[in-house]
Design a protein around this motif. Structure first.
Motif, PDB file in Angstrom:
ATOM      1  N   ALA A  92      -4.576   8.290   6.328  1.00  0.00           N
ATOM      2  CA  ALA A  92      -6.025   8.272   6.078  1.00  0.00           C
ATOM      3  C   ALA A  92      -6.307   8.078   4.585  1.00  0.00           C
ATOM      4  CB  ALA A  92      -6.658   9.565   6.582  1.00  0.00           C
ATOM      5  N   TRP A  93      -5.546   8.764   3.728  1.00  0.00           N
ATOM      6  CA  TRP A  93      -5.736   8.606   2.281  1.00  0.00           C
ATOM      7  C   TRP A  93      -5.423   7.179   1.851  1.00  0.00           C
ATOM      8  CZ3 TRP A  93      -2.288   7.125  -1.502  1.00  0.00           C
ATOM      9  CH2 TRP A  93      -2.761   7.226  -2.834  1.00  0.00           C
ATOM     10  N   ALA A  94      -4.311   6.640   2.367  1.00  0.00           N
ATOM     11  CA  ALA A  94      -3.904   5.286   1.980  1.00  0.00           C
ATOM     12  C   ALA A  94      -4.944   4.254   2.422  1.00  0.00           C
ATOM     13  CB  ALA A  94      -2.547   4.956   2.580  1.00  0.00           C
ATOM     14  N   LYS A  95      -5.479   4.403   3.628  1.00  0.00           N
ATOM     15  CA  LYS A  95      -6.491   3.456   4.112  1.00  0.00           C
ATOM     16  C   LYS A  95      -7.748   3.512   3.254  1.00  0.00           C
ATOM     17  CE  LYS A  95      -5.266   2.937   8.994  1.00  0.00           C
ATOM     18  NZ  LYS A  95      -5.697   3.154  10.400  1.00  0.00           N
ATOM     19  N   GLN A  96      -8.074   4.700   2.780  1.00  0.00           N
ATOM     20  CA  GLN A  96      -9.263   4.848   1.950  1.00  0.00           C
ATOM     21  C   GLN A  96      -9.048   4.316   0.542  1.00  0.00           C
ATOM     22  OE1 GLN A  96     -10.477   8.928   1.436  1.00  0.00           O
ATOM     23  NE2 GLN A  96     -12.507   8.388   0.704  1.00  0.00           N
ATOM     24  N   THR A  97      -7.820   4.451   0.033  1.00  0.00           N
ATOM     25  CA  THR A  97      -7.532   4.103  -1.354  1.00  0.00           C
ATOM     26  C   THR A  97      -7.072   2.665  -1.530  1.00  0.00           C
ATOM     27  OG1 THR A  97      -6.842   6.406  -1.668  1.00  0.00           O
ATOM     28  CG2 THR A  97      -6.276   4.852  -3.413  1.00  0.00           C
ATOM     29  N   LEU A  98      -6.342   2.118  -0.541  1.00  0.00           N
ATOM     30  CA  LEU A  98      -5.780   0.779  -0.689  1.00  0.00           C
ATOM     31  C   LEU A  98      -6.824  -0.284  -1.027  1.00  0.00           C
ATOM     32  CD1 LEU A  98      -3.174  -0.849  -0.608  1.00  0.00           C
ATOM     33  CD2 LEU A  98      -3.537  -1.215   1.838  1.00  0.00           C
ATOM     34  N   PRO A  99      -8.027  -0.252  -0.426  1.00  0.00           N
ATOM     35  CA  PRO A  99      -9.017  -1.293  -0.778  1.00  0.00           C
ATOM     36  C   PRO A  99      -9.369  -1.351  -2.257  1.00  0.00           C
ATOM     37  CG  PRO A  99      -9.667  -0.171   1.237  1.00  0.00           C
ATOM     38  CD  PRO A  99      -8.507   0.598   0.672  1.00  0.00           C
ATOM     39  N   THR A 100      -9.132  -0.265  -2.995  1.00  0.00           N
ATOM     40  CA  THR A 100      -9.455  -0.276  -4.426  1.00  0.00           C
ATOM     41  C   THR A 100      -8.467  -1.109  -5.229  1.00  0.00           C
ATOM     42  OG1 THR A 100      -8.171   1.734  -4.894  1.00  0.00           O
ATOM     43  CG2 THR A 100     -10.466   2.028  -4.222  1.00  0.00           C
ATOM     44  N   VAL A 101      -7.287  -1.384  -4.652  1.00  0.00           N
ATOM     45  CA  VAL A 101      -6.291  -2.190  -5.364  1.00  0.00           C
ATOM     46  C   VAL A 101      -5.900  -3.444  -4.593  1.00  0.00           C
ATOM     47  CG1 VAL A 101      -5.309  -0.213  -6.591  1.00  0.00           C
ATOM     48  CG2 VAL A 101      -4.384  -0.841  -4.359  1.00  0.00           C
ATOM     49  N   PHE A 102      -6.428  -3.597  -3.395  1.00  0.00           N
ATOM     50  CA  PHE A 102      -6.055  -4.732  -2.541  1.00  0.00           C
ATOM     51  C   PHE A 102      -7.131  -5.812  -2.614  1.00  0.00           C
ATOM     52  CE2 PHE A 102      -6.196  -6.853   1.660  1.00  0.00           C
ATOM     53  CZ  PHE A 102      -4.915  -7.369   1.694  1.00  0.00           C
ATOM     54  N   ASP A 103      -6.704  -7.059  -2.865  1.00  0.00           N
ATOM     55  CA  ASP A 103      -7.619  -8.200  -2.897  1.00  0.00           C
ATOM     56  C   ASP A 103      -7.469  -8.968  -1.584  1.00  0.00           C
ATOM     57  OD1 ASP A 103      -9.052 -10.517  -3.304  1.00  0.00           O
ATOM     58  OD2 ASP A 103      -8.389 -10.777  -5.384  1.00  0.00           O
ATOM     59  N   ARG A 144       0.789  -4.086   5.466  1.00  0.00           N
ATOM     60  CA  ARG A 144      -0.339  -4.979   5.760  1.00  0.00           C
ATOM     61  C   ARG A 144       0.080  -6.442   5.651  1.00  0.00           C
ATOM     62  NH1 ARG A 144      -6.425  -4.166   3.532  1.00  0.00           N
ATOM     63  NH2 ARG A 144      -6.099  -2.297   4.795  1.00  0.00           N
ATOM     64  N   MET A 145       1.058  -6.719   4.802  1.00  0.00           N
ATOM     65  CA  MET A 145       1.542  -8.081   4.624  1.00  0.00           C
ATOM     66  C   MET A 145       2.611  -8.459   5.648  1.00  0.00           C
ATOM     67  SD  MET A 145      -0.507  -8.818   2.298  1.00  0.00           S
ATOM     68  CE  MET A 145       0.011 -10.508   2.061  1.00  0.00           C
ATOM     69  N   GLY A 146       2.885  -7.551   6.596  1.00  0.00           N
ATOM     70  CA  GLY A 146       3.782  -7.866   7.700  1.00  0.00           C
ATOM     71  C   GLY A 146       5.217  -7.424   7.519  1.00  0.00           C
ATOM     72  N   LEU A 147       5.518  -6.617   6.502  1.00  0.00           N
ATOM     73  CA  LEU A 147       6.880  -6.160   6.259  1.00  0.00           C
ATOM     74  C   LEU A 147       7.101  -4.776   6.855  1.00  0.00           C
ATOM     75  CD1 LEU A 147       6.533  -8.465   4.139  1.00  0.00           C
ATOM     76  CD2 LEU A 147       8.120  -7.183   2.694  1.00  0.00           C
ATOM     77  N   LYS A 148       8.345  -4.467   7.151  1.00  0.00           N
ATOM     78  CA  LYS A 148       8.712  -3.130   7.594  1.00  0.00           C
ATOM     79  C   LYS A 148       8.742  -2.206   6.382  1.00  0.00           C
ATOM     80  CE  LYS A 148      11.611  -4.902  11.346  1.00  0.00           C
ATOM     81  NZ  LYS A 148      12.997  -4.995  11.893  1.00  0.00           N
ATOM     82  N   PRO A 149       8.580  -0.886   6.607  1.00  0.00           N
ATOM     83  CA  PRO A 149       8.594   0.044   5.474  1.00  0.00           C
ATOM     84  C   PRO A 149       9.887  -0.101   4.666  1.00  0.00           C
ATOM     85  CG  PRO A 149       7.838   1.166   7.452  1.00  0.00           C
ATOM     86  CD  PRO A 149       8.318  -0.193   7.886  1.00  0.00           C
ATOM     87  N   PRO A 150       9.792  -0.336   3.373  1.00  0.00           N
ATOM     88  CA  PRO A 150      10.994  -0.497   2.547  1.00  0.00           C
ATOM     89  C   PRO A 150      11.651   0.839   2.243  1.00  0.00           C
ATOM     90  CG  PRO A 150       9.051  -0.612   1.176  1.00  0.00           C
ATOM     91  CD  PRO A 150       8.558  -0.485   2.593  1.00  0.00           C
ATOM     92  N   SER A 151      12.905   0.784   1.874  1.00  0.00           N
ATOM     93  CA  SER A 151      13.629   1.998   1.501  1.00  0.00           C
ATOM     94  C   SER A 151      13.121   2.512   0.157  1.00  0.00           C
ATOM     95  CB  SER A 151      15.122   1.701   1.406  1.00  0.00           C
ATOM     96  OG  SER A 151      15.374   0.815   0.319  1.00  0.00           O
ATOM     97  N   GLN A 152      13.483   3.763  -0.145  1.00  0.00           N
ATOM     98  CA  GLN A 152      13.082   4.341  -1.423  1.00  0.00           C
ATOM     99  C   GLN A 152      13.688   3.568  -2.584  1.00  0.00           C
ATOM    100  OE1 GLN A 152      10.852   6.766  -1.682  1.00  0.00           O
ATOM    101  NE2 GLN A 152      10.922   6.619  -3.916  1.00  0.00           N
ATOM    102  N   ALA A 153      14.917   3.057  -2.383  1.00  0.00           N
ATOM    103  CA  ALA A 153      15.571   2.289  -3.450  1.00  0.00           C
ATOM    104  C   ALA A 153      14.804   1.004  -3.743  1.00  0.00           C
ATOM    105  CB  ALA A 153      17.009   1.972  -3.048  1.00  0.00           C
TER     106      ALA A 153
END
Length: 442
Positions: free
Chosen positions: A229-240, A269-278
């Motif tokens: 929920a936080w990410a969905k609310q915050t991502l638009p502030t940095v996503f074009d 959102r760009m279609g990738l799987k969650p990346p590793s921490q590395a």
């Protein structure tokens, strides 16, 4: 918990449910699930039992025949799907089979359809432990959700909070018949090894382990929802949304944890799987810090992550390939597909390329070769494309792949950006507009 009955299904089904697909392997769990569905009068005529043949075992055809007979005896429709579940390089057989199965099942569902899977509480425990051993974060430790979007419909796991012993008791009480997959006894696969070798020992010490681990999964799921929920609310502030880029111009207000979270969601959102921490660490170190004019790039999952003017871009590697051929654009052709997955479309407009010039000239599409110049409408002098690209903030990798359109051998337009003054016209229904963008398959 009271005796297992069909109400565990009814409690989850949406009111608008149209068709109910049941993933039916013929094994104990899915046999019980199908029988519970049949016990609901409201589902009469809606149930379709679906058997997925992975083609990995010789017995699979016989299991499909068993499933068909059982479905017929229960008076429900039956559907058989055949998939290619062979693992690719670096992919586990379990993951390959699961992905192939889910891909096939996802295509079945229309709006208001649901599909039921028979995973139970011990399956949830196994999933969480496997994720823990792989170093997963909160989302991974949340395990499997009871309900989730799936294709055009919904996926439901009504038995997810039901103990395996209750499923076995129900099957015996109802006199159900099921098949046993001999591969379940092999501990070569991670899940089977955990199930056959490790969990029996753990449950001797902690008999209620499946229940307590499931509770942990629920708590992790709650935390994951809050983060989502936080990410969905915050991502638009940095996503074009116009170019899919991630703006890193001012990220000083974010903690490192928040930055990683937003990057994960952006890549998703760009279609990738969650990346590793590395991988995330590398992204942060190489792409969000350093000189503003640096042009670093990282390649992951068939995509190239690049930085330009304090923005990150996620581009499919195919679309970065230059279409080097010169192509003729036939008069009746409204769109042209390029070899790198982009599509060039022509549409009627009130300003743009003159239709009259277009229709009376040989129209060709060619890549940039260097040194091209263009005189723009209302602007003095001719300008190199390189300078125009820099002024417009066009990323460097896009400058070579964006096609140029020629009329009679003269440069008339840069697709989607500019039209040369000599070919420009403003008049109702007398012009063409050119649109250049990646096709949906890229």
């Amino acid at each position: 918990m009271p005796d297992l009955n069909s109400q565990v299904i009814a409690a989850l089904l949406p009111v608008t449910c149209r068709k109910v697909f049941v993933a039916y392997s013929g094994g104990l769990d899915s046999t019980v699930l199908l029988d519970l569905c049949v016990g609901l009068p409201s589902l009469t005529g809606k149930i379709i039992a679906v058997y997925v043949d992975h083609g990995l075992q010789a017995e699979s055809v016989g299991w499909g025949d068993h499933c068909r007979r059982q479905a017929e005896s229960l008076g429900v429709d039956f559907q058989l799907l055949t998939v290619d579940a062979r693992a690719s390089n670096g992919e586990s057989p379990e993951a390959a089979a699961r992905e192939a199965r889910y891909r096939a099942l996802r295509q079945l569902l229309a709006v208001d359809d649901v599909i039921l899977l028979a995973q139970h509480r011990e399956d949830q425990m196994e999933t969480l432990l496997l994720q823990l051993f792989r170093g997963a974060g909160v989302s991974g430790l949340a395990g499997m959700p009871i309900t989730s979007a799936f294709g055009n419909g919904q996926l439901l796991r009504p038995l997810l909070d039901v103990a395996k012993v209750d499923i076995q008791r129900y099957a015996q009480t109802q006199g159900l018949q099921w098949v046993e997959d001999p591969s379940n006894q092999s501990s070569d696969f991670d899940r089977n090894y955990l199930r056959n070798e490790i969990l029996p020992v753990l449950k001797q010490r902690w008999p209620a382990l499946d229940k307590t681990v499931a509770r942990s999964a629920k708590l992790c799921g709650d935390a994951a929802q809050m983060i989502e929920a936080w990410a969905k609310q915050t991502l638009p502030t940095v996503f074009d949304s116009t170019d899919g880029s991630f703006n890193i111009a001012d990220l000083s207000i974010l903690t490192a944890t928040q930055m990683n979270c937003l990057l994960r969601h952006w890549l998703g959102r760009m279609g990738l799987k969650p990346p590793s921490q590395a991988v995330l660490q590398t992204l942060v170190e190489q792409l969000t810090t350093g000189r503003a004019d640096a042009l670093p790039q990282i390649n992951i999952q068939g995509h190239s992550i690049r930085k330009y003017r304090q923005k990150l871009y996620c581009i499919p590697e195919l679309s970065l390939q230059k279409d080097a051929q010169i192509k003729c654009w036939a008069p009746e052709q409204e769109q042209m597909r390029l070899s790198n997955g982009y599509v060039l479309r022509r549409s009627a407009a009130s300003a743009g390329l003159s239709k009259d010039l277009w229709q009376n000239a040989l129209v060709t599409v060619a890549p940039r070769r260097g040194g091209e110049k263009l005189k723009l409408p209302g602007r003095a002098g001719h300008h190199c494309l390189k300078k125009l690209y820099q002024e417009a903030g066009v990323p460097p990798w896009e400058r070579d792949i964006r096609p140029l359109v020629y009329l009679g051998g003269c440069l008339a337009a840069v697709a989607g950006l500019w039209v040369a003054e000599w070919a420009w016209l403003r008049a109702a229904d007398a012009c063409y507009q050119l649109d250049w963008r990646a096709s949906e398959s890229v």
